[in-house]
Design a protein around this motif. Structure first.
Motif, PDB file in Angstrom:
ATOM      1  N   HIS A 160      42.497 -26.383  23.831  1.00  0.00           N
ATOM      2  CA  HIS A 160      42.239 -26.536  22.383  1.00  0.00           C
ATOM      3  C   HIS A 160      40.803 -27.024  22.279  1.00  0.00           C
ATOM      4  N   ILE A 161      40.033 -26.523  21.297  1.00  0.00           N
ATOM      5  CA  ILE A 161      38.613 -26.900  21.274  1.00  0.00           C
ATOM      6  C   ILE A 161      38.393 -28.363  20.896  1.00  0.00           C
ATOM      7  N   LEU A 162      39.343 -28.940  20.166  1.00  0.00           N
ATOM      8  CA  LEU A 162      39.166 -30.345  19.786  1.00  0.00           C
ATOM      9  C   LEU A 162      40.027 -31.272  20.631  1.00  0.00           C
ATOM     10  N   ARG A 318      28.445 -19.698  11.644  1.00  0.00           N
ATOM     11  CA  ARG A 318      28.561 -20.856  10.737  1.00  0.00           C
ATOM     12  C   ARG A 318      29.460 -21.948  11.333  1.00  0.00           C
ATOM     13  N   CYS A 319      30.267 -21.570  12.301  1.00  0.00           N
ATOM     14  CA  CYS A 319      31.358 -22.444  12.784  1.00  0.00           C
ATOM     15  C   CYS A 319      30.876 -23.846  13.154  1.00  0.00           C
ATOM     16  N   ILE A 320      31.607 -24.856  12.686  1.00  0.00           N
ATOM     17  CA  ILE A 320      31.270 -26.239  13.043  1.00  0.00           C
ATOM     18  C   ILE A 320      32.310 -26.815  14.019  1.00  0.00           C
ATOM     19  N   ARG A 321      33.108 -25.924  14.624  1.00  0.00           N
ATOM     20  CA  ARG A 321      34.072 -26.298  15.682  1.00  0.00           C
ATOM     21  C   ARG A 321      35.035 -27.400  15.228  1.00  0.00           C
ATOM     22  N   CYS A 322      35.563 -27.245  14.025  1.00  0.00           N
ATOM     23  CA  CYS A 322      36.488 -28.271  13.536  1.00  0.00           C
ATOM     24  C   CYS A 322      37.888 -28.088  14.106  1.00  0.00           C
ATOM     25  N   SER A 323      38.237 -26.862  14.468  1.00  0.00           N
ATOM     26  CA  SER A 323      39.541 -26.486  15.050  1.00  0.00           C
ATOM     27  C   SER A 323      40.660 -26.316  14.026  1.00  0.00           C
ATOM     28  N   ALA A 324      40.354 -26.404  12.730  1.00  0.00           N
ATOM     29  CA  ALA A 324      41.414 -26.229  11.722  1.00  0.00           C
ATOM     30  C   ALA A 324      42.083 -24.861  11.864  1.00  0.00           C
ATOM     31  N   CYS A 325      41.295 -23.845  12.227  1.00  0.00           N
ATOM     32  CA  CYS A 325      41.881 -22.495  12.332  1.00  0.00           C
ATOM     33  C   CYS A 325      42.900 -22.403  13.466  1.00  0.00           C
ATOM     34  N   LEU A 326      42.695 -23.180  14.531  1.00  0.00           N
ATOM     35  CA  LEU A 326      43.668 -23.157  15.635  1.00  0.00           C
ATOM     36  C   LEU A 326      44.993 -23.749  15.171  1.00  0.00           C
ATOM     37  N   PRO A 347      41.728 -18.614  16.548  1.00  0.00           N
ATOM     38  CA  PRO A 347      40.983 -17.622  15.769  1.00  0.00           C
ATOM     39  C   PRO A 347      39.474 -17.645  16.023  1.00  0.00           C
ATOM     40  N   ILE A 348      38.883 -18.829  16.188  1.00  0.00           N
ATOM     41  CA  ILE A 348      37.437 -18.832  16.453  1.00  0.00           C
ATOM     42  C   ILE A 348      37.146 -18.229  17.828  1.00  0.00           C
ATOM     43  N   GLY A 349      38.016 -18.501  18.796  1.00  0.00           N
ATOM     44  CA  GLY A 349      37.854 -17.882  20.117  1.00  0.00           C
ATOM     45  C   GLY A 349      37.988 -16.366  20.025  1.00  0.00           C
ATOM     46  N   VAL A 378      41.660 -22.149   5.650  1.00  0.00           N
ATOM     47  CA  VAL A 378      41.340 -23.537   6.010  1.00  0.00           C
ATOM     48  C   VAL A 378      39.906 -23.714   6.489  1.00  0.00           C
ATOM     49  N   CYS A 379      39.221 -22.640   6.815  1.00  0.00           N
ATOM     50  CA  CYS A 379      37.894 -22.789   7.417  1.00  0.00           C
ATOM     51  C   CYS A 379      36.926 -23.480   6.451  1.00  0.00           C
ATOM     52  N   PRO A 380      36.373 -24.637   6.833  1.00  0.00           N
ATOM     53  CA  PRO A 380      35.524 -25.389   5.908  1.00  0.00           C
ATOM     54  C   PRO A 380      34.193 -24.707   5.599  1.00  0.00           C
ATOM     55  N   VAL A 381      33.821 -23.702   6.410  1.00  0.00           N
ATOM     56  CA  VAL A 381      32.573 -22.990   6.124  1.00  0.00           C
ATOM     57  C   VAL A 381      32.844 -21.530   5.752  1.00  0.00           C
ATOM     58  N   LYS A 382      34.083 -21.289   5.354  1.00  0.00           N
ATOM     59  CA  LYS A 382      34.504 -20.001   4.780  1.00  0.00           C
ATOM     60  C   LYS A 382      34.161 -18.786   5.651  1.00  0.00           C
ATOM     61  N   ILE A 383      34.401 -18.877   6.927  1.00  0.00           N
ATOM     62  CA  ILE A 383      34.191 -17.696   7.778  1.00  0.00           C
ATOM     63  C   ILE A 383      35.361 -16.748   7.540  1.00  0.00           C
ATOM     64  N   ASN A 384      35.060 -15.522   7.198  1.00  0.00           N
ATOM     65  CA  ASN A 384      36.125 -14.555   6.925  1.00  0.00           C
ATOM     66  C   ASN A 384      36.619 -13.995   8.267  1.00  0.00           C
ATOM     67  N   ILE A 385      37.433 -14.791   8.922  1.00  0.00           N
ATOM     68  CA  ILE A 385      37.883 -14.444  10.283  1.00  0.00           C
ATOM     69  C   ILE A 385      38.676 -13.128  10.304  1.00  0.00           C
ATOM     70  N   PRO A 386      39.629 -12.907   9.374  1.00  0.00           N
ATOM     71  CA  PRO A 386      40.366 -11.628   9.430  1.00  0.00           C
ATOM     72  C   PRO A 386      39.444 -10.415   9.336  1.00  0.00           C
TER      73      PRO A 386
HETATM   74  S1  SF4 Z   1      38.123 -23.394  10.955  1.00  0.00           S
HETATM   75 FE1  SF4 Z   1      36.106 -22.400  10.756  1.00  0.00          FE
HETATM   76  S2  SF4 Z   1      34.652 -24.002  11.314  1.00  0.00           S
HETATM   77 FE2  SF4 Z   1      36.632 -24.684  12.029  1.00  0.00          FE
HETATM   78  S3  SF4 Z   1      36.733 -24.006  14.182  1.00  0.00           S
HETATM   79 FE3  SF4 Z   1      37.705 -22.422  12.941  1.00  0.00          FE
HETATM   80  S4  SF4 Z   1      36.062 -20.981  12.490  1.00  0.00           S
HETATM   81 FE4  SF4 Z   1      35.080 -22.862  13.179  1.00  0.00          FE
END
Ligand code: SF4
Length: 473
Positions: A160-162, A318-326, A347-349, A378-386
């Motif tokens: 897990h990244i965090l 943009r990712c700030i590695r918060c791990s919310a997406c995991l 998802p970020i991976g 949930v992404c705090p920097v609104k990365i459109n992961i899908p």
């Molecule tokens: S939720 Fe967004 S900012 Fe946080 S780790 Fe995932 S992609 Fe990065």
């Protein structure tokens, strides 16, 4: 011997085959239970603290805009950052890839004859595999974050990244500590386990003169480096050693100090579900008589420039590695971080690693998603992961489609665009299927390739084919 993979730098484990790995790791019930428990707890905490902020959506939009602006002006910001750090007594290095970053770090350590390093938790240093590079040069890197210490002692990959040791429960950690850093058998109480780690690490903090960290943000106009952590170990590593090296992906630069509070609030609430991060250290260059007297900033590219130039997927940076997406991802929760075969999971991976390593080596990760969209929400920097996932899927398909598949698709395209040819093809398939229906299923299941279809599906009859083709109502 652990049942989990050993730690390896990004790209060193060969081609990543997500579905094969997921098949393996979904078979471990304890792993699934530990993950469900941990991600559920963090998810609920995050949801609760985010609901307290009335302008959360506006904050996300602003953060995305600031990051995009920084990425659009990255060249200039990096020049300003280099100048600011140098003016404050720091030295800046540029690393094109993992190998050159490791050479720089090992070179600094060797120039001082260091034999040990203490480390702040940093995925960027995991990405480049600095621990192995240092070990090859006879320098022992000591992880000091509790979860990183656990995976280091176990010789395992972070999952897990965090929370790198999220796959382990208290009983497993007590057993591990009892057989490694403690001379006695420890109970599984958090206080006892934390105390064992504290005693072991304190001696390292006070004696090792070389520190290594990552960075959450670097502020271009002041040369400030901001590092957030939860245990205070990071601050020890950043202040006690004589020499400090910070390794940072080039995308971590932001323009101004005024933007830092916004990211700090988004990060704390999104990652650990706290209103404020427990330990935030912000430092600038070198201060005579206070903290490390030699500071090196290593700016790592490692294929980030090529991501930056992509009009669709650049927002990955943009990712700030918060791990919310995991923590909200149903695939991550079931398959575990190990199935992503890399130091970036979830998802970020799934979007970052195929871009860092290329579709041939990591294209399968783009398929590690149901595209449910929870990560985007949930992404705090609104990365459109899908959206990025579907984009990367088409790139992976292009890269991994064989010549024979291309020929088959070309033929299919001709047949499908001609109604007469299509009806004839349907009739042929219907006849073949009726013939196949007379053969025992066991026999059909034994035919290679064919059994990929028939293992979980029946063979449609000619009547059904006729219905599909519109021949029969
Ligand atoms: S939720 Fe967004 S900012 Fe946080 S780790 Fe995932 S992609 Fe990065």
């Amino acid at each position: 011997m652990s049942q989990y993979p050993i730690k390896a730098a990004l790209g060193q484990s060969g081609e990543i085959k997500f579905s094969k790995l997921a098949h393996e790791f979904t078979k471990i019930p304890a792993l699934r239970a530990n993950l469900t428990n941990a991600t559920g707890t963090i998810r609920n905490k995050r949801a609760s603290v985010v609901s307290e902020v009335s302008n959360w959506q506006t904050m996300r939009t602003r953060a995305a805009m600031i990051k995009d602006d920084s990425l659009a002006n990255l060249d200039d910001l990096i020049k300003t950052l280099i100048q600011s750090v140098q003016e404050r007594g720091g030295q800046v290095h540029f690393a094109h890839d993992a190998r050159s970053a490791n050479e720089i770090i090992v070179g600094i350590a060797k120039s001082h004859n260091f034999t040990e390093a203490i480390k702040v938790k940093s995925i960027t240093t995991d990405e480049i595999g600095v621990n192995d590079a240092l070990a090859k040069a006879g320098i022992k890197a000591q992880e000091t974050d509790l979860a990183e210490l656990i995976v280091q002692l176990a010789g395992e990959m972070p999952s897990h990244i965090l929370v790198p040791a999220i796959h382990k429960n208290r009983d497993e950690i007590a057993e591990l500590f009892s057989s490694t850093i403690s001379k006695t058998k420890l109970e599984n109480s958090p206080a006892i386990l934390a105390e064992a780690a504290r005693v072991y690490l304190r001696e390292k903090f006070l004696s090792v003169p070389f520190g290594i960290s990552g960075a959450n943000f670097a502020v271009a106009d002041s040369g400030s480096i901001a590092i957030v952590e939860s245990e205070g170990n990071g601050r020890m590593c950043l202040t006690l050693p004589d020499v400090l090296v910070t390794v940072m992906g080039i995308e971590k630069v932001i323009k101004s100090f005024q933007d830092v509070p916004l990211f700090m609030e988004l990060l704390a609430r999104s990652s650990t579900g706290e209103r404020m991060n427990p330990y935030t250290t912000i430092f600038h260059g070198v201060t005579p008589g206070d903290g490390p007297q030699e500071f090196h900033l290593v700016l790592l590219d490692n294929n980030r420039s090529s991501i930056l130039s992509d009009p669709v997927s650049f927002e990955t940076l943009r990712c700030i590695r918060c791990s919310a997406c995991l923590n909200v991802c149903p695939v991550y929760e079931r398959a575990s971080g190990f199935s992503y075969g890399s130091v970036y999971q979830g998802p970020i991976g799934a979007i970052l690693v195929p871009q860092l390593l290329g579709p041939e080596q990591a294209g399968s990760l783009a398929f590690a998603s149901t595209l449910c969209g929870a990560c985007y929400e949930v992404c705090p920097v609104k990365i459109n992961i899908p959206r990025i996932l579907t984009y990367l899927r088409s790139r992976a398909n292009e890269a991994n489609t064989s010549k024979s598949q291309r020929r088959a698709f070309a033929v299919a395209s001709v047949v499908m665009s001609n109604p007469k040819l299509l009806r004839t093809a349907y009739a042929g398939v219907g006849f073949g299927n009726d013939l196949a229906a007379k053969i025992p299923k066991k026999l059909i299941d034994a035919i290679p390739l064919m059994n990929k279809w028939t293992k979980s599906r029946g063979i449609p009859s000619s009547r059904r084919i006729n219905k599909i083709s519109g021949k029969e109502k």
